[in-house]
Design an enzyme around this catalytic site. Structure first.
Site, PDB file in Angstrom:
ATOM      1  N   HIS A 297       0.831  -1.215   0.000  1.00 37.75           N
ATOM      2  CA  HIS A 297       0.000   0.000   0.000  1.00 37.75           C
ATOM      3  C   HIS A 297       0.862   1.261   0.000  1.00 37.75           C
ATOM      4  O   HIS A 297       1.808   1.351   0.772  1.00 37.75           O
ATOM      5  CB  HIS A 297      -0.929  -0.002   1.213  1.00 37.75           C
ATOM      6  CG  HIS A 297      -2.079  -0.942   1.059  1.00 37.75           C
ATOM      7  ND1 HIS A 297      -1.910  -2.322   1.094  1.00 37.75           N
ATOM      8  CD2 HIS A 297      -3.394  -0.733   0.820  1.00 37.75           C
ATOM      9  CE1 HIS A 297      -3.084  -2.893   0.897  1.00 37.75           C
ATOM     10  NE2 HIS A 297      -3.999  -1.965   0.721  1.00 37.75           N
ATOM     11  N   PRO A 298       0.502   2.236  -0.833  1.00 35.08           N
ATOM     12  CA  PRO A 298       1.242   3.494  -0.834  1.00 35.08           C
ATOM     13  C   PRO A 298       0.901   4.317   0.411  1.00 35.08           C
ATOM     14  O   PRO A 298      -0.239   4.258   0.900  1.00 35.08           O
ATOM     15  CB  PRO A 298       0.727   4.200  -2.091  1.00 35.08           C
ATOM     16  CG  PRO A 298      -0.677   3.706  -2.242  1.00 35.08           C
ATOM     17  CD  PRO A 298      -0.652   2.275  -1.761  1.00 35.08           C
TER      18      PRO A 298
ATOM     19  N   GLN B 187      -5.345   6.901  -6.177  1.00 29.63           N
ATOM     20  CA  GLN B 187      -5.417   8.336  -6.482  1.00 29.63           C
ATOM     21  C   GLN B 187      -6.814   8.872  -6.131  1.00 29.63           C
ATOM     22  O   GLN B 187      -6.969   9.877  -5.443  1.00 29.63           O
ATOM     23  CB  GLN B 187      -5.103   8.578  -7.956  1.00 29.63           C
ATOM     24  CG  GLN B 187      -5.148  10.049  -8.392  1.00 29.63           C
ATOM     25  CD  GLN B 187      -4.070  10.904  -7.747  1.00 29.63           C
ATOM     26  OE1 GLN B 187      -2.907  10.510  -7.663  1.00 29.63           O
ATOM     27  NE2 GLN B 187      -4.449  12.071  -7.223  1.00 29.63           N
TER      28      GLN B 187
ATOM     29  N   GLU C 132      -9.077   7.523  -4.132  1.00 34.66           N
ATOM     30  CA  GLU C 132      -9.345   7.410  -2.688  1.00 34.66           C
ATOM     31  C   GLU C 132      -8.623   8.493  -1.898  1.00 34.66           C
ATOM     32  O   GLU C 132      -9.173   9.127  -1.010  1.00 34.66           O
ATOM     33  CB  GLU C 132      -8.939   6.013  -2.199  1.00 34.66           C
ATOM     34  CG  GLU C 132      -9.843   4.915  -2.715  1.00 34.66           C
ATOM     35  CD  GLU C 132      -9.161   3.567  -2.854  1.00 34.66           C
ATOM     36  OE1 GLU C 132      -9.838   2.590  -3.208  1.00 34.66           O
ATOM     37  OE2 GLU C 132      -7.934   3.483  -2.610  1.00 34.66           O
ATOM     38  N   GLN C 133      -7.350   8.698  -2.236  1.00 33.55           N
ATOM     39  CA  GLN C 133      -6.572   9.668  -1.472  1.00 33.55           C
ATOM     40  C   GLN C 133      -7.063  11.091  -1.727  1.00 33.55           C
ATOM     41  O   GLN C 133      -7.154  11.897  -0.797  1.00 33.55           O
ATOM     42  CB  GLN C 133      -5.076   9.532  -1.793  1.00 33.55           C
ATOM     43  CG  GLN C 133      -4.496   8.205  -1.336  1.00 33.55           C
ATOM     44  CD  GLN C 133      -3.024   8.291  -0.986  1.00 33.55           C
ATOM     45  OE1 GLN C 133      -2.490   9.345  -0.629  1.00 33.55           O
ATOM     46  NE2 GLN C 133      -2.333   7.157  -1.044  1.00 33.55           N
TER      47      GLN C 133
ATOM     48  N   VAL D 241      -2.240   1.812   7.133  1.00 34.04           N
ATOM     49  CA  VAL D 241      -3.275   1.640   6.109  1.00 34.04           C
ATOM     50  C   VAL D 241      -4.639   1.922   6.725  1.00 34.04           C
ATOM     51  O   VAL D 241      -4.952   1.433   7.808  1.00 34.04           O
ATOM     52  CB  VAL D 241      -3.265   0.208   5.513  1.00 34.04           C
ATOM     53  CG1 VAL D 241      -4.403   0.026   4.502  1.00 34.04           C
ATOM     54  CG2 VAL D 241      -1.924  -0.073   4.837  1.00 34.04           C
ATOM     55  N   ILE D 242      -5.404   2.746   6.029  1.00 29.32           N
ATOM     56  CA  ILE D 242      -6.761   3.057   6.473  1.00 29.32           C
ATOM     57  C   ILE D 242      -7.620   3.210   5.228  1.00 29.32           C
ATOM     58  O   ILE D 242      -7.114   3.558   4.165  1.00 29.32           O
ATOM     59  CB  ILE D 242      -6.768   4.356   7.329  1.00 29.32           C
ATOM     60  CG1 ILE D 242      -8.101   4.537   8.063  1.00 29.32           C
ATOM     61  CG2 ILE D 242      -6.477   5.573   6.462  1.00 29.32           C
ATOM     62  CD1 ILE D 242      -8.049   5.628   9.142  1.00 29.32           C
ATOM     63  N   CYS D 243      -8.906   2.911   5.347  1.00 32.06           N
ATOM     64  CA  CYS D 243      -9.802   3.058   4.191  1.00 32.06           C
ATOM     65  C   CYS D 243     -10.083   4.546   4.011  1.00 32.06           C
ATOM     66  O   CYS D 243     -10.902   5.135   4.720  1.00 32.06           O
ATOM     67  CB  CYS D 243     -11.097   2.271   4.436  1.00 32.06           C
ATOM     68  SG  CYS D 243     -12.235   2.364   3.031  1.00 32.06           S
ATOM     69  N   ALA D 244      -9.386   5.156   3.054  1.00 34.94           N
ATOM     70  CA  ALA D 244      -9.444   6.621   2.900  1.00 34.94           C
ATOM     71  C   ALA D 244     -10.850   7.098   2.555  1.00 34.94           C
ATOM     72  O   ALA D 244     -11.266   8.184   2.975  1.00 34.94           O
ATOM     73  CB  ALA D 244      -8.456   7.053   1.822  1.00 34.94           C
TER      74      ALA D 244
HETATM   75  N1  LIG Z   1      -1.800   3.750   3.229  1.00 31.67           N
HETATM   76  C1  LIG Z   1      -3.104   3.772   2.848  1.00 31.67           C
HETATM   77  O1  LIG Z   1      -4.012   3.633   3.667  1.00 31.67           O
HETATM   78  N2  LIG Z   1      -3.337   3.950   1.511  1.00 31.67           N
HETATM   79  C2  LIG Z   1      -4.619   3.977   1.008  1.00 31.67           C
HETATM   80  N3  LIG Z   1      -5.779   3.803   1.627  1.00 31.67           N
HETATM   81  C3  LIG Z   1      -6.803   3.913   0.692  1.00 31.67           C
HETATM   82  O2  LIG Z   1      -7.997   3.833   0.892  1.00 31.67           O
HETATM   83  N4  LIG Z   1      -6.260   4.150  -0.530  1.00 31.67           N
HETATM   84  C4  LIG Z   1      -4.890   4.207  -0.388  1.00 31.67           C
HETATM   85  O3  LIG Z   1      -4.018   4.432  -1.245  1.00 31.67           O
END
Ligand SMILES: NC(=O)NC1=NC(=O)NC1=O
Length: 174
Positions: free
Chosen positions: A67-68, A85, A87-88, A120-123
């Protein structure tokens, strides 16, 4: 999208369509193709979840490492996947001022230093303030708890990506 259409896809087309529902982990869709015919979208999601949860900790951490960072290098250089892209930017990561970018960089670095995988989180389900709050809060977790928490977020991202594929396909069909 009609589930019978999905069930009729070759594995190449199935992976082409679903290969990035878990960020940069096409292996997962390639693997669960074997479980067709799927009853419905929820069944596809259940097989993806089953695959992820069956992995050893190193495998789960491998998924996280694909994950980025939020507001990280890939965002700054424009090398995010289309999904990331969207999502962020929806979570406000593309309109941070320089102080906020620096704050995210510092928190992400501290998190990676502590856990050995990225935050990581659901953006799509969080706004900028939530993300900074969660990042600071979750830094206090132990590794095992945080690994599980992060995988829960991967599952949320996956669910939303699956849904948008099916809905977008329905729109093009109409
Ligand atoms: N590190 C992250 O949480 N990345 C991300 N979460 C998302 O929902 N999209 C992403 O790129």
């Amino acid at each position: 999208m009609d589930i019978n259409v999905v069930n009729a896809l070759t594995y190449e087309d199935f992976v082409k369509l679903f290969g990035n529902v878990v960020e940069k982990c096409p292996l997962i869709s390639a693997a669960i193709w074997s479980h067709r015919p799927f009853k419905d979208l929820a069944d596809i999601e259940a097989h993806i979840t089953e695959f992820i949860l069956s992995l050893p900790d190193s495998g789960k951490e491998g998924i996280l490492r694909c994950h980025p960072d939020l507001a990280g290098r890939d965002l700054q250089s424009g090398t995010l996947t289309r999904e990331s892209q969207e999502e962020q930017s929806q979570a406000g990561m593309t309109t941070l001022d320089s102080a906020e970018v620096l704050q995210m960089y510092r928190l992400n670095s501290e998190y990676k230093e502590r856990f050995g995988f990225p935050f990581v989180i659901c953006a799509r389900l969080n706004k900028k303030a939530d993300i900074v709050g969660q990042l600071s809060e979750r830094l206090k977790n132990d590794r095992a708890a945080e690994r599980e928490r992060a995988i829960e977020e991967v599952k949320k991202i996956c669910r939303l990506r699956l849904r948008s594929i099916v809905l977008s396909d329905i729109q093009t069909e109409l």
